[in-house]
Write a protein that holds these residues in place. Structure first.
Motif, PDB file in Angstrom:
ATOM      1  N   GLU A 495       0.830  -1.201   0.000  1.00 44.83           N
ATOM      2  CA  GLU A 495       0.000   0.000   0.000  1.00 44.83           C
ATOM      3  C   GLU A 495       0.868   1.257   0.000  1.00 44.83           C
ATOM      4  N   ALA A 496       1.948   1.207   0.764  1.00 43.69           N
ATOM      5  CA  ALA A 496       2.859   2.352   0.817  1.00 43.69           C
ATOM      6  C   ALA A 496       3.403   2.662  -0.568  1.00 43.69           C
ATOM      7  N   GLU A 497       3.732   1.629  -1.315  1.00 45.64           N
ATOM      8  CA  GLU A 497       4.272   1.822  -2.663  1.00 45.64           C
ATOM      9  C   GLU A 497       3.285   2.575  -3.541  1.00 45.64           C
ATOM     10  N   GLY A 498       2.027   2.141  -3.545  1.00 49.77           N
ATOM     11  CA  GLY A 498       1.020   2.806  -4.367  1.00 49.77           C
ATOM     12  C   GLY A 498       0.783   4.246  -3.944  1.00 49.77           C
ATOM     13  N   LEU A 499       0.728   4.471  -2.641  1.00 54.16           N
ATOM     14  CA  LEU A 499       0.502   5.823  -2.137  1.00 54.16           C
ATOM     15  C   LEU A 499       1.649   6.760  -2.513  1.00 54.16           C
ATOM     16  N   LEU A 500       2.878   6.282  -2.353  1.00 55.34           N
ATOM     17  CA  LEU A 500       4.025   7.134  -2.640  1.00 55.34           C
ATOM     18  C   LEU A 500       4.216   7.337  -4.138  1.00 55.34           C
ATOM     19  N   GLU A 501       3.859   6.342  -4.935  1.00 53.18           N
ATOM     20  CA  GLU A 501       3.909   6.520  -6.394  1.00 53.18           C
ATOM     21  C   GLU A 501       2.961   7.644  -6.805  1.00 53.18           C
ATOM     22  N   ARG A 502       1.767   7.646  -6.209  1.00 49.94           N
ATOM     23  CA  ARG A 502       0.793   8.690  -6.532  1.00 49.94           C
ATOM     24  C   ARG A 502       1.291  10.060  -6.060  1.00 49.94           C
ATOM     25  N   ALA A 503       1.868  10.103  -4.871  1.00 49.75           N
ATOM     26  CA  ALA A 503       2.405  11.369  -4.364  1.00 49.75           C
ATOM     27  C   ALA A 503       3.499  11.894  -5.284  1.00 49.75           C
ATOM     28  N   LEU A 504       4.360  11.000  -5.738  1.00 51.30           N
ATOM     29  CA  LEU A 504       5.468  11.396  -6.603  1.00 51.30           C
ATOM     30  C   LEU A 504       4.965  11.856  -7.965  1.00 51.30           C
ATOM     31  N   GLU A 505       3.909  11.217  -8.440  1.00 50.73           N
ATOM     32  CA  GLU A 505       3.304  11.638  -9.710  1.00 50.73           C
ATOM     33  C   GLU A 505       2.744  13.043  -9.602  1.00 50.73           C
ATOM     34  N   LEU A 506       2.125  13.351  -8.467  1.00 48.60           N
ATOM     35  CA  LEU A 506       1.505  14.659  -8.273  1.00 48.60           C
ATOM     36  C   LEU A 506       2.529  15.760  -8.031  1.00 48.60           C
ATOM     37  N   ASP A 507       3.630  15.429  -7.370  1.00 49.13           N
ATOM     38  CA  ASP A 507       4.622  16.456  -7.000  1.00 49.13           C
ATOM     39  C   ASP A 507       6.020  15.838  -7.068  1.00 49.13           C
ATOM     40  N   PRO A 508       6.554  15.666  -8.277  1.00 43.68           N
ATOM     41  CA  PRO A 508       7.768  14.856  -8.464  1.00 43.68           C
ATOM     42  C   PRO A 508       9.040  15.431  -7.860  1.00 43.68           C
ATOM     43  N   ASP A 509       9.089  16.724  -7.569  1.00 44.01           N
ATOM     44  CA  ASP A 509      10.319  17.325  -7.051  1.00 44.01           C
ATOM     45  C   ASP A 509      10.222  17.718  -5.581  1.00 44.01           C
ATOM     46  N   ASN A 510       9.153  17.302  -4.928  1.00 50.63           N
ATOM     47  CA  ASN A 510       8.960  17.651  -3.521  1.00 50.63           C
ATOM     48  C   ASN A 510       9.967  16.889  -2.655  1.00 50.63           C
ATOM     49  N   PRO A 511      10.853  17.601  -1.921  1.00 50.09           N
ATOM     50  CA  PRO A 511      11.890  16.893  -1.156  1.00 50.09           C
ATOM     51  C   PRO A 511      11.336  15.999  -0.056  1.00 50.09           C
ATOM     52  N   PHE A 512      10.177  16.355   0.508  1.00 46.83           N
ATOM     53  CA  PHE A 512       9.564  15.514   1.534  1.00 46.83           C
ATOM     54  C   PHE A 512       9.120  14.177   0.938  1.00 46.83           C
ATOM     55  N   ILE A 513       8.554  14.255  -0.255  1.00 47.12           N
ATOM     56  CA  ILE A 513       8.116  13.026  -0.923  1.00 47.12           C
ATOM     57  C   ILE A 513       9.314  12.201  -1.370  1.00 47.12           C
ATOM     58  N   LEU A 514      10.346  12.854  -1.866  1.00 48.07           N
ATOM     59  CA  LEU A 514      11.559  12.138  -2.258  1.00 48.07           C
ATOM     60  C   LEU A 514      12.155  11.402  -1.060  1.00 48.07           C
ATOM     61  N   ASP A 515      12.134  12.031   0.107  1.00 51.58           N
ATOM     62  CA  ASP A 515      12.619  11.387   1.319  1.00 51.58           C
ATOM     63  C   ASP A 515      11.781  10.153   1.655  1.00 51.58           C
ATOM     64  N   SER A 516      10.455  10.285   1.542  1.00 48.75           N
ATOM     65  CA  SER A 516       9.565   9.159   1.840  1.00 48.75           C
ATOM     66  C   SER A 516       9.810   7.992   0.891  1.00 48.75           C
ATOM     67  N   VAL A 517       9.952   8.304  -0.401  1.00 46.77           N
ATOM     68  CA  VAL A 517      10.207   7.256  -1.386  1.00 46.77           C
ATOM     69  C   VAL A 517      11.541   6.573  -1.086  1.00 46.77           C
ATOM     70  N   GLY A 518      12.561   7.374  -0.766  1.00 45.71           N
ATOM     71  CA  GLY A 518      13.852   6.800  -0.418  1.00 45.71           C
ATOM     72  C   GLY A 518      13.773   5.897   0.797  1.00 45.71           C
TER      73      GLY A 518
END
Length: 592
Positions: A495-518
């Motif tokens: 579930e985390a993978e799907g949620l973070l993929e969607r977040a990254l799609e919506l805001d691909p350069d957001n450093p908070f999201i990049l940290d979460s994906v990492g």
């Protein structure tokens, strides 16, 4: 890390004119069909009888759209388009498809619209742009070249072609397409080189971008647009040369105000404050009545941490605006807003110097209607920072919010004040009441969810965050918060993978999201990819939290020296950061 895709076109179906079908006899022969095709090509509407079925389906589509069911609305109208050959229905189907973020259907509708309204430049541009955004570039250059060739206004046509090509995700391919679109016969026009310069810059070819900008300037020496690009792109190639060329241009064209301000900003970024102030001084000598330059000079001094000079300039500027207000009514000038902006800078200076009482005095002097409410909210925050929680609460209670947005700001601010004071339970109660009063506010629900997470109430956190996503499917922060929580707790990773993929799609350069994906990738064992994302996040947001994650990924990869170096940087930023301290303790690492 938790943090408390725009459409390709800013098209809103709700502002379109109502649709009304033309009433003609329905075609019943091949000859009639040929007549209809001729009419369409001439820009006329089709001869379609408005049947009860068509009317019902149009109304059903509109009702579906008002309820947010853009998928149903767009598909219904696209089907009707194919039955009626009405370009207005195709346009509507395109708009609703874009609102639904269904790009394949939007492309199909755009193509129908362009085919049915070949004289409509908006239809053609939408079709070409959407095709380009999907990587479908076959024939695009020739189509755009043809449009430019037939256009009476070549410069406008080139600008439109550039905008279409810029929709392409592959910027290097976009540059190639634009090069084919603009043959040598068109390159006598400066706008052609400006378009190529921008495309090259987007493709990360700074040398080519600068070269094209210089060609445009050679064709039109007085072009400020070209000079701006020579400065901007030249700073990447040869900063000193770019600045010298800009100064030479300004010596010849001293009235180029936008370029002068741009140069000042770039000098500030290079921390060349004295040179920036010298440039502002030149501007003031050329235009002594341009009092806005007082404000600009104050901003430079603030960046240079020369606060006394900045204060003197801002007070002088406020005096000028006060005289304007006395001479001209507030309705006829922006003097009140300008003076308030200056006071906000004085607030900033006072805060930097730790003079919170003075900052509060300046906030109380702000009387511009558009800033007054926010100024009082900020006053409450400063009172809370002084430890005067009673005064802060009183200031918030005295506010007179005029709409839900202002009510939301007040509730969120009060909750934040309580949270920072360690009164999390009171903060929760504050937002629960606000949520009951404004049940559609995703901002309140989001912050309330984060407070529940802080309390360890994970069931409430998950339920509320899912509700935020339900109410606002494009809320990248909500997807990120929920996805990060699952990854951090090392559970529900699918579930985390799907949620973070969607977040990254919506805001691909957001450093908070990049940290979460990492961090998610670290949890799944992909250390190489984890480090890549965490390094991208840390470059933008060198915080202790990101340092903790990046350091742990490096440590797990046996890159111990690099990990210690990152952790030291993080500790310098925030010595008491809980995430970092827990990481070091868990791994048994002591930093010297």
């Amino acid at each position: 890390m938790k943090l408390s895709i725009p459409l390709l076109f800013a098209l809103s179906a709700t502002v379109c004119a109502p649709w009304s079908a033309p009433v003609y006899a329905a075609p019943d022969s091949n000859a009639q069909e040929q007549v209809e095709l001729i009419r369409l090509r001439a820009g006329e509407l089709p001869a379609v009888k408005l049947t009860a079925d068509i009317l019902y389906r149009v109304l059903a589509a509109e009702i579906a759209a008002t309820r947010g069911r853009y998928d149903m609305a767009s598909q219904t109208l696209l089907d009707l388009t194919r039955e009626t050959s009405d370009p207005r229905l195709a346009k509507r189907a395109f708009q609703y498809s874009m609102a639904d973020r269904d790009l394949p259907r939007a492309l199909a509708a755009a193509r129908e619209w362009a085919m049915l309204a070949p004289q409509d430049p908006e239809a053609i541009a939408s079709s070409l742009a959407l095709a380009a955004s999907n990587g479908q570039t076959s024939g695009l250059a020739s189509a755009l070249s043809t449009r430019i060739e037939k256009a009476d206004d070549k410069e406008q046509a080139i600008a439109q072609a550039s905008a279409i090509v810029n929709k392409m995700s592959d910027k290097r391919l976009a540059l190639e397409v634009l090069e084919k679109t603009l043959p040598e016969s068109l390159r006598a026009l400066p706008v052609a080189h400006l378009a190529l310069a921008d495309a090259a810059w987007a493709a990360q070819d700074a040398d080519r971008a600068l070269g094209e900008a210089q060609k445009a300037q050679a064709l039109e020496p007085g072009s400020e647009a070209a000079a701006q690009r020579v400065l901007e792109y030249g700073l990447k190639v040869d900063p000193d040369a770019a600045i010298n060329q800009t100064r030479a241009y300004l010596n010849t064209y001293p009235q180029s105000r936008k370029l002068q301000l741009m140069l000042v900003n770039r000098l500030i970024e290079r921390r060349e404050f004295d040179t920036a102030l010298d440039q502002v001084g030149r501007m003031r000598r050329l235009a002594p009545e341009d009092f806005d330059l007082l404000y600009t000079e104050a901003e430079v001094n603030i960046r240079a941490e020369r606060y006394e000079q900045a204060q003197a300039l801002l007070n002088e500027y406020i005096n000028v605006q006060t005289q304007r207000r006395q001479a001209i009514s507030d309705k006829a000038s922006n003097a009140a807003a300008d003076a308030s902006d200056a006071r906000l800078l004085l607030v900033q200076i006072a805060e930097k110097q730790g003079r919170l009482d003075e900052a509060i005095v300046q906030l109380d002097l702000i009387d511009d209607g558009s800033l007054r409410y926010q100024a009082q909210v900020h006053k409450a925050v400063l009172q809370a920072r002084q430890g005067d929680l009673a005064s802060a609460t009183k200031t918030i209670d005295a506010l007179k919010p005029q709409n839900d947005h202002e009510r939301t700001v007040a509730a969120l601010t009060l909750a934040s004040i309580y949270r920072e004071a360690g009164r999390t339970d009171t903060a929760v109660e504050t937002l629960k009441k606000a949520d009951e009063a404004m049940p559609d506010s995703t901002e309140i629900k989001y912050d309330l969810a984060m407070l529940y997470e802080r309390q360890g109430n994970m069931d409430q956190f998950e339920a509320l965050m899912k509700r935020v996503i339900e109410l606002d499917p494009n809320n990248a922060n909500a997807y990120n918060a929920l996805g990060y929580t699952y990854a951090d707790q090392n559970r529900l990773l699918d579930e985390a993978e799907g949620l973070l993929e969607r977040a990254l799609e919506l805001d691909p350069d957001n450093p908070f999201i990049l940290d979460s994906v990492g961090w998610y990738l670290f949890r799944t064992g992909d250390l190489e990819a984890a480090i890549e994302y965490l390094e991208r996040s840390y470059r933008q947001l060198p915080s202790a939290d990101v340092a903790a994650h990046l350091g742990e990924a490096l440590w797990a990869s046996q890159r111990h020296d690099e990990a210690r170096s990152i952790w030291r940087e993080g500790k310098l930023q925030d010595p008491d950061n809980e995430t970092l301290l827990k990481t070091l303790k868990r791994l048994g690492v002591t930093l010297k």
